[in-house]
Design a protein around this motif. Sequence first.
Motif, PDB file in Angstrom:
ATOM      1  N   GLY A 346       6.920  -3.353  -1.865  1.00  0.00           N
ATOM      2  CA  GLY A 346       6.837  -3.533  -0.432  1.00  0.00           C
ATOM      3  C   GLY A 346       6.403  -2.166   0.065  1.00  0.00           C
ATOM      4  O   GLY A 346       5.604  -2.156   0.961  1.00  0.00           O
ATOM      5  N   ILE A 347       7.121  -1.008  -0.499  1.00  0.00           N
ATOM      6  CA  ILE A 347       6.805   0.089   0.135  1.00  0.00           C
ATOM      7  C   ILE A 347       5.272   0.544  -0.344  1.00  0.00           C
ATOM      8  O   ILE A 347       4.543   1.102   0.771  1.00  0.00           O
ATOM      9  N   GLY A 445       6.585  -4.447   4.536  1.00  0.00           N
ATOM     10  CA  GLY A 445       6.828  -3.379   3.647  1.00  0.00           C
ATOM     11  C   GLY A 445       7.372  -2.057   4.377  1.00  0.00           C
ATOM     12  O   GLY A 445       8.214  -1.323   3.525  1.00  0.00           O
ATOM     13  N   MET A 446       6.950  -1.744   5.480  1.00  0.00           N
ATOM     14  CA  MET A 446       7.534  -0.698   6.211  1.00  0.00           C
ATOM     15  C   MET A 446       8.667  -0.982   6.483  1.00  0.00           C
ATOM     16  O   MET A 446       9.662   0.197   6.304  1.00  0.00           O
ATOM     17  N   TYR A 447       9.174  -1.858   6.977  1.00  0.00           N
ATOM     18  CA  TYR A 447      10.546  -2.238   7.437  1.00  0.00           C
ATOM     19  C   TYR A 447      11.651  -2.463   6.148  1.00  0.00           C
ATOM     20  O   TYR A 447      12.607  -2.146   6.420  1.00  0.00           O
ATOM     21  N   TYR A 452      14.396   5.098   7.443  1.00  0.00           N
ATOM     22  CA  TYR A 452      13.416   4.735   8.718  1.00  0.00           C
ATOM     23  C   TYR A 452      12.229   5.850   8.752  1.00  0.00           C
ATOM     24  O   TYR A 452      10.930   5.323   9.216  1.00  0.00           O
ATOM     25  N   GLU A 453      12.742   7.223   8.569  1.00  0.00           N
ATOM     26  CA  GLU A 453      11.765   8.063   8.876  1.00  0.00           C
ATOM     27  C   GLU A 453      10.694   8.115   7.713  1.00  0.00           C
ATOM     28  O   GLU A 453       9.447   8.348   7.929  1.00  0.00           O
ATOM     29  N   LEU A 454      11.011   7.790   6.478  1.00  0.00           N
ATOM     30  CA  LEU A 454       9.994   7.641   5.550  1.00  0.00           C
ATOM     31  C   LEU A 454       9.180   6.622   5.682  1.00  0.00           C
ATOM     32  O   LEU A 454       7.744   6.477   5.489  1.00  0.00           O
ATOM     33  N   MET A 460       1.833   6.462   9.055  1.00  0.00           N
ATOM     34  CA  MET A 460       0.944   7.296   9.245  1.00  0.00           C
ATOM     35  C   MET A 460      -0.283   7.662   7.874  1.00  0.00           C
ATOM     36  O   MET A 460      -1.504   7.704   8.239  1.00  0.00           O
ATOM     37  N   VAL A 461       0.142   7.721   6.909  1.00  0.00           N
ATOM     38  CA  VAL A 461      -0.470   7.852   5.614  1.00  0.00           C
ATOM     39  C   VAL A 461      -1.428   6.704   5.445  1.00  0.00           C
ATOM     40  O   VAL A 461      -2.629   6.807   5.315  1.00  0.00           O
ATOM     41  N   ARG A 462      -0.975   5.430   5.796  1.00  0.00           N
ATOM     42  CA  ARG A 462      -1.917   4.174   5.464  1.00  0.00           C
ATOM     43  C   ARG A 462      -2.897   4.373   6.545  1.00  0.00           C
ATOM     44  O   ARG A 462      -4.133   3.892   6.425  1.00  0.00           O
ATOM     45  N   LEU A 463      -2.726   4.789   7.970  1.00  0.00           N
ATOM     46  CA  LEU A 463      -3.773   4.756   9.075  1.00  0.00           C
ATOM     47  C   LEU A 463      -4.926   5.931   8.427  1.00  0.00           C
ATOM     48  O   LEU A 463      -6.020   5.881   8.830  1.00  0.00           O
TER      49      LEU A 463
END
Length: 547
Positions: A346-347, A445-447, A452-454, A460-463
């Motif tokens: 998921g990450i 996957g983000m949740y 939470y900080e990671l 931001m990396v995905r963007l």
Amino acid sequence: MDDKTAHNDGNGDLVKDIPIVPPSEIKKLNEEALKEKREAETSDSTKESVIYWQQTDDVPAKLSDLKETLKEVIGLGVSFDVIFREMNFAGRNAGLLFLNGFTNDMVVTEILTRLTYLKPEDVNNQALNEMMNRYIPHVQVERDTRLSKVIDEVLSGLCALFIEDAHSAIILDTRKYPVRGLEEPAVERVVRGARDGFTETLVTNVNLVRRRVRDPGLHVEIIKVGRRTRTDVSLVFIDDIADRTQVEAIRNKIEEVDLEGLPLGDKQLEEAIVNKGWHPYPLVRYSERPDVVSSHLLEGRIVVMVDTSPSVMIMPTTFLDLCQHAEENRQTPFMGTYLRWIRFIGIFASMFLLPLWMLLVIHPEMKPPGLDILGPQKNTEIPIILQFLIVEFGVDLLRLAAVHTPTPLASAMGLIAAILVGDIAVKTGLFVNEVVLYMAVATIGMYATPSYELGLANRMVRLILLIATALFGAKGFVIGTTLLILVLTTHRSYNSSYLWPFIPFSAKAMGEILFRKPLLMSRRRPAINKTRDNTKMGSDMNPRGEH
């Protein structure tokens, strides 16, 4: 009255002709001179303020002088919660200074009641010593001659007893802070496990850890940070396990912090001592669970607690360490490993799924055989990258709205977001179905990221990868991913590799990351912690737990 002093007015200029007066003369100043002296003060610490008003940091001999100084420094007579209770014990004038609401009334009343029974013949010339050593039935009592130190302790919730002509004060720890009840942390919930979590009170948090780690080597050092707030910061570690060089480095960085205060708690302290730049990835692990913190202490990590913060910092940490969750260790090794792999998938999906899908849309010839179903079945007037950006910002807007939406209205907001916005946007042709689908998977996957900080940093990396892939295609995706790995490799967490054990590679440590090993097979602490004692079990116990 004729002496003068020069001081800084805050703009770099010296202001002269400000009268220096002893405390006994403050009340004799006319209103204009007193107002001028007050407006000229630029003290940014208690000690500077005390010296400004009485030219020394000593406790005044006379209570009348003390009250004049307290009036100017701490707002006695102005602030309703600053109380100075004057009494007489054994023929000696005395005064008790405390903050209303921070003091345990029953304890203070018991102490004062005992002191009222004293007679002049019960105390000698050393009245303060006699009272402190013989007549005050309390555990935490100390004496100090520095008025600034006494005021700082009173502002922390303690109370101070002054005796006429004693030139010092007795400080009594009679604190009673407002305490929130122990609740399970909302971010680190587990199906089975402890339901207690840290609160905003430092003493409570330390007790929750000591309840689990009853080791005589558990050290809890206290450091005050902030010239104005004097925030209590605790450095927690197990002395015979933790690396002393690392402990000393963290301690020195905390002591060197020169700020007005830490009103926002641990996050501000992190920026001051660890992550000082614009790097999005966290260098510390935050946790609100005492069992997680205790487990990391036993591995040789160092914990920093900040008063008024319900979360604590664990150092050092790594990228893969931030991907682990307490739930994995609450299940059997097999199921814990399965949950860990699902979380890892998921990450990484939250980081690379959208850029990879868009790359295959831009270059259909790169699709592997059998994956022809990938890609939009119908196109819209809006480019794919613009659709992704709109949905990305929309998801962030919904996340912010969820934080500020009252709980009874949260369900209504979810329905509005899912039906009125998402479904209608697809039906009207603004977005293709796949964009919404893959964005939903990436968001889940983000949740699912424990930190939470990671999760925010990965978003931001995905963007960035989406934009690089849209502009440069396969080259943009490969170069962006390579730069990400290089940036994370050079990112250091207290002289430790952020991607350990992947870079530098350690097969044994990587195996323990990928697989949740049974408890009795995990015999050594992680090498990254540089522990003084790296064994978890006795040398006479085999992996099956038999002697």
